[in-house]
Structure formats: C-alpha cells, structure tokens
Design an enzyme around this catalytic site. Structure first.
Site, PDB file in Angstrom:
ATOM      1  N   LEU A 134       8.860   6.782 -22.797  1.00  0.00           N
ATOM      2  CA  LEU A 134       7.409   6.634 -22.848  1.00  0.00           C
ATOM      3  C   LEU A 134       7.036   6.300 -24.280  1.00  0.00           C
ATOM      4  CD1 LEU A 134       6.212   9.747 -20.777  1.00  0.00           C
ATOM      5  CD2 LEU A 134       6.360   7.385 -19.986  1.00  0.00           C
ATOM      6  N   ASP A 135       5.973   5.494 -24.467  1.00  0.00           N
ATOM      7  CA  ASP A 135       5.464   5.251 -25.813  1.00  0.00           C
ATOM      8  C   ASP A 135       5.169   6.579 -26.492  1.00  0.00           C
ATOM      9  OD1 ASP A 135       5.533   2.560 -25.378  1.00  0.00           O
ATOM     10  OD2 ASP A 135       3.382   2.353 -24.983  1.00  0.00           O
ATOM     11  N   MET A 136       5.268   6.589 -27.805  1.00  0.00           N
ATOM     12  CA  MET A 136       4.977   7.802 -28.563  1.00  0.00           C
ATOM     13  C   MET A 136       3.596   8.349 -28.208  1.00  0.00           C
ATOM     14  SD  MET A 136       4.955   8.317 -32.690  1.00  0.00           S
ATOM     15  CE  MET A 136       4.652   9.898 -33.446  1.00  0.00           C
ATOM     16  N   THR A 184       1.905   8.016 -25.459  1.00  0.00           N
ATOM     17  CA  THR A 184       1.736   8.331 -24.040  1.00  0.00           C
ATOM     18  C   THR A 184       2.358   9.683 -23.724  1.00  0.00           C
ATOM     19  OG1 THR A 184       1.855   5.977 -23.515  1.00  0.00           O
ATOM     20  CG2 THR A 184       2.143   7.518 -21.693  1.00  0.00           C
TER      21      THR A 184
END
Length: 567
Positions: free
Chosen positions: A413-415, A417
């Site tokens: 996951l993106d940082m 998110t």
C-alpha cells in the site's frame, strides 16, 4: 511596487501581525506560510485584472477581450518569494514557469535566468539553423521517390525469394529423379552404366549454376534499386547527424548560459549542477521553473529570501493533475539539483520526508496463523523500507517473526494509504498468494472520501499510467507509454460537498486510485488529503477496507474487513 525596483512588490495590506518564519521554506514538501499565501492571493488578483498581455489560462479574467477565447488554453505554474530589501522592507517577487503569452519577460514578474528570446541572443540564429535542417529533413523524408524505391525494393526481394525457393524445390525433385536413375544402373548396358553417372553429375552441376545465376540476377536488380535508395537515405542520415551535432552544440552552449547563484555568491551552470545526475544531462527546460527564477533575482538584487510558494493557475494539463489555485512543491527532476545549489548556505526547514511518522505507532495484527498474518497498516506508514526510513511493515514483521522465510510482503500500500495487508510467513506461502494477485482472484475494496459531490452511483475509470520522469513518484496519464489501469467505483454517500466511495482496482498501478479520482478524465475530484494530486490534510482519506483471499494451506476462502477512521 517599489520605485527603485519595479519587480519588488509591496503588500497591498498590512502584514505586520504575521510573524516571519524561523527558517526558509523546504521547497519539495511544505505548507505555505501565511505570508506566502498573502503574496499568492495578491498575485492571483493581478492575474485576474491585468491588461498588459493576453493568455488564455482557461479561467475567467476581468476585462478579458473576446480575442482571448481564440487562444489555446494553457495553465501555468506561478511562484512568489517573500523577501526583505536593503531597507528591511518586506515585499515579494513573482515569477512564472516557462513562457506566458509566448513571452518570457513580462511586467510585474522577475526575468528568466537567461533570456534566450532576446534580440541579441545567439539562440535565435542558431536555433533557426536547427529548424532549417529539420525542414530539409522533412522535405527529403516526404520525397515520393523514397517511398516508391522502398516499396519497389521490398517487392523485388519478395519476388527473388519466391523464385529462388521455387527453383530450390525443383532442384529437390531433380535430385530425387537422379537418385532413382542411379538405383537402376544394374538394368542398363555397360556403356550406359559408364555414361549415366557422368550425365547425372552434369545435371547436378547445371542446377547449381542455374541457382547461382538466378541469385545473381536478382542481386543485380535489387542492387540497382538499393543504390538509388541509399543515395536518398545517406543524404537523410547526413542531415540527421548534422542536425544532432548543431543541436548538441547549441544545447551545451545554453547550459553554460544558465548560471545560478546562491546566498554565498557562488555561481554554477547547468552542466556543473547536473554532473552527478543519473544521466549527467540537464532535462529539457531546466532552470525555467518559477522557483530558481525567483531566487536568482533575489540574490542578484541583494534581497533576503524569507519564504516561498508555488501555485497552479488555470486549466490542468492533459496528462498531469493540477488543480486551479492549489499549491505545489518544486519538481524533483529539474529543480531539485538546481535548488540544492541555490539554497546551500541558507537556514532551510528540515526535510519532513526524513522524519519517521510511524515512530511509536503500533501496527495492529488482525489475524495470525502459522502461514499468514493480516495487518491493518496505519496511514503514513511504509510498506517496505525507503531510502531514508527503514521502519516499515516489512521491518516490523521481520522483527516479530524472525524465523519467517521469503520476502514476507505479498503486496503493498502507498505510505499515505491505510488498511489491510496480508503477510506470508514462508516462501511457499508467498508464492501461492502472489499467484492469486497475478490471477486477480483476490478481492480488494478501498474506501475513499472524495473532495466533491459525485452525482452518479457507479462507474469504471480506465486511464493508462506511467511515472512522471521529471517529478517522481507522481504518475501521468499517458496513452502512448502508460500501462493499462482500471478502477470500478461505487458511491456510498454524499454529504456537505464530500463523497464516500468504494473503489475496486482491477489493476494495481502506483497511485492508481489517487490519479483516477483526481484526473479530469476520471472523477475530476481528488481524494481528500492527497498531497500529490489534491490538497494536503492530516492524512490521505484512502483505506484498504476489505481483502478476500484463498488461504494458501487450507484453500478456504477468507474475507477480512476493517473500517477507516474517517468513515
């Protein structure tokens, strides 16, 4: 404006009650200081009301003539630099990136670092030489003889190939016939037994000679056409090489003209600044952004830089995502090396990206067995170690399960998110789960709060994505080089100008959901708190809410769900 320097702009209202920042703005990640916001708002009013030049930004401008509507719509990045002059008077400078109204020098704005469009600049004459060569190249490449000869050569080569293949097949049949005749020598007279092998050998040699003759004939025919074609292509290649040399010479000459100061008075040109860049070559338009223009002018005029901000004005570009009036950090590809030199020696804010926002934050485990672990990753928490921060889901899991094998991380996951991630505790389990993601048998549902009211109930967004080479990690929509990216969405609720959506990514591209929401061809509404494609808030309102997988050992379908803190 100041009488001594018309580009030193005085605030049109008192800012005495606004305290000065302790340090100068870190230009690659910041919240605009109130002084920079005041300066930006004053500049925006100027853009709305000025009548000195015409440029169609795609926004309503006061006193705009009708002719403005016929101009192409081009939004632009603008910047302000709050400074103190030699008399300790507070004001600001304004700049734009690139050109506005087809000009790079306009009233109210600082000049470019190098004015390549000035009458006495070498650039116009030498660039005209490049254009002349380009025109010659276009004429030659559009010569009908070039296409005709190319097609004729292809046709001749095809006919040659067919005739040679046909004769080779005939040779095979002839060889079979001769073999049959040799096998029947015992039925012939003594004289025939002596003469027949000689005759058969002569026929074999004759076939080979005829094959060579056919090849030579076609080589001659093709060679005549190839000579004519080479005469044209050699001329084209020569002009291409000449244009490349002239262009490279002009480019390096330009690099030398773009010299940038810092507060110590040290000057470096683009070639020097980018010598440690990955390809050691400045990108196109390096030095033409607003931030280096502002700092250069401030240093030249002995102004003291206080704080800076850049904002987008007008319609968004087709591929990028820029919101009208939104503030944006300086770009990485073009500006980071330049500003690294220009800010050297100044007291600049710390890079917040070097701080670990996950320090002291727990990583909740929702499920655990000998094969998998399900965690609820908090927002602003790395999935894997970064360049400057090692604390991550991976490092926490490695510490928690020291005997686990394999890469642990199955997906990311993106940082920014938050939400559900599955962790594999062995190589075999990891392989099994990765195959589920590749086969798209995993169900992922995200929930997002959107900055806007979505009117439809559901839809599908399909916009191909690629990285922005000048401003990583941002992504661009690109039909030519982008990878397929598809998202299905459903509206949950709409209230007070915000919408809650369920997002189902069918592909897993970097920043896919963020771009698909923010881009004008998508929902045209950024996710709340998106610091890259919208407006910064305390957190990005995007959460991986639901995850369904098949257990890699029991083969039982498992579904995990956890609500976001913003629902």
């Amino acid at each position: 404006m100041s009488e001594l320097d018309p580009r030193f702009i005085q605030f049109n209202e008192s800012v005495a009650d606004i305290p000065l920042p302790e340090k100068f703005t870190f230009p690659f990640f910041y919240q605009p200081h109130p002084l920079a916001i005041k300066a930006s708002e004053q500049l925006q009013q100027h853009l709305m009301h000025q009548t000195d030049w015409q440029h169609n930004f795609g926004v309503t401008q006061s006193h705009a003539p009708e002719a403005l509507q016929s101009l192409p719509v081009i939004g632009k990045m603008f910047g302000v630099l709050v400074v103190k002059d030699a008399h300790n008077q507070l004001g600001f400078l304004a700049a734009f990136s690139g050109k506005v109204a087809d000009q790079n020098i306009l009233p109210y704005f600082v000049p470019p670092v190098f004015d390549m469009l000035s009458q006495d600049s070498f650039f116009k004459d030498e660039y005209e030489a490049v254009n002349t060569l380009s025109h010659q190249l276009t004429v030659l490449q559009s010569d009908p003889n070039l296409a005709s000869l190319t097609e004729n050569l292809k046709l001749l080569m095809l006919k040659a190939e067919q005739e040679i293949a046909q004769f080779r097949q005939q040779m095979i049949e002839n060889r079979k016939t001769r073999k049959t005749k040799r096998s029947s020598l015992t039925n012939l007279t003594e004289d025939e037994q002596k003469t027949l092998p000689i005759e058969l050998s002569r026929q074999s040699v004759q076939d080979k000679h005829q094959l060579n003759s056919i090849k030579a004939s076609w080589e001659h025919k093709c060679g005549l056409v190839q000579q004519q074609l080479d005469a044209l292509t050699n001329q084209i290649d020569s002009i291409k090489q000449q244009r490349k040399q002239v262009s490279n010479t002009l480019q390096h000459k330009l690099f030398a003209q773009y010299r940038f100061l810092n507060i110590r008075g040290e000057s470096r040109d683009l070639t020097h600044i980018f010598k440690d860049a990955p390809n050691q070559q400045p990108p196109a338009a390096a030095g033409e952004c607003a931030a280096p223009k502002l700092l250069q002018y401030a240093f030249q005029q002995q102004f003291t830089p206080i704080t800076m901000a850049e904002f987008w004005w007008g319609e968004s570009p087709k591929s990028e995502i820029k919101q009208h009036k939104n503030y944006y950090p300086a770009c990485h590809g073009k500006c980071r090396p330049i500003l690294g030199h220009m800010l050297d020696g100044m007291n600049v804010d710390e890079n917040p990206l070097l701080n670990n926002p996950a320090e002291g934050v727990e990583l909740p485990i929702l499920y655990q067995d000998p094969y998998i672990v399900i965690v609820n990753k908090p927002a602003n928490f790395l999935s894997v170690p970064g360049k400057n921060i090692t604390d991550s889901v991976y490092s926490r899991m490695k510490q928690r399960f020291p005997n686990a094998t394999g890469p642990l991380i199955v997906h990311r996951l993106d940082m920014s998110t938050s939400g559900l991630m599955v962790i594999a505790l062995s190589k075999e389990v990891n392989k099994h789960l990765v195959q589920q993601f590749i086969a798209r048998t995993v169900t992922k549902r995200y929930i997002a709060k959107i900055d806007g009211e979505v009117t439809e109930d559901s839809g599908t967004i399909s916009l191909p994505l690629r990285v922005d080479l000048d401003d990583r990690p941002k992504q661009l929509v690109c039909d030519e080089h982008g990878k397929h990216a598809e998202t299905f969405w459903q509206k949950v609720t709409t209230k007070s100008g915000k919408s809650l959506l369920h997002l189902y990514p069918k592909t897993g591209r970097t920043h896919q959901l963020r771009v698909h929401c923010a881009h004008h061809q998508g929902l045209n509404m950024p996710i709340l708190g998106d610091d890259l494609y919208g407006k910064t808030e305390q957190r990005l309102h995007l959460h991986a809410q639901l995850l369904s997988i098949t257990h890699p050992h029991t083969n039982v379908a498992m579904t995990f769900e956890v609500n976001a803190d913003f629902e």
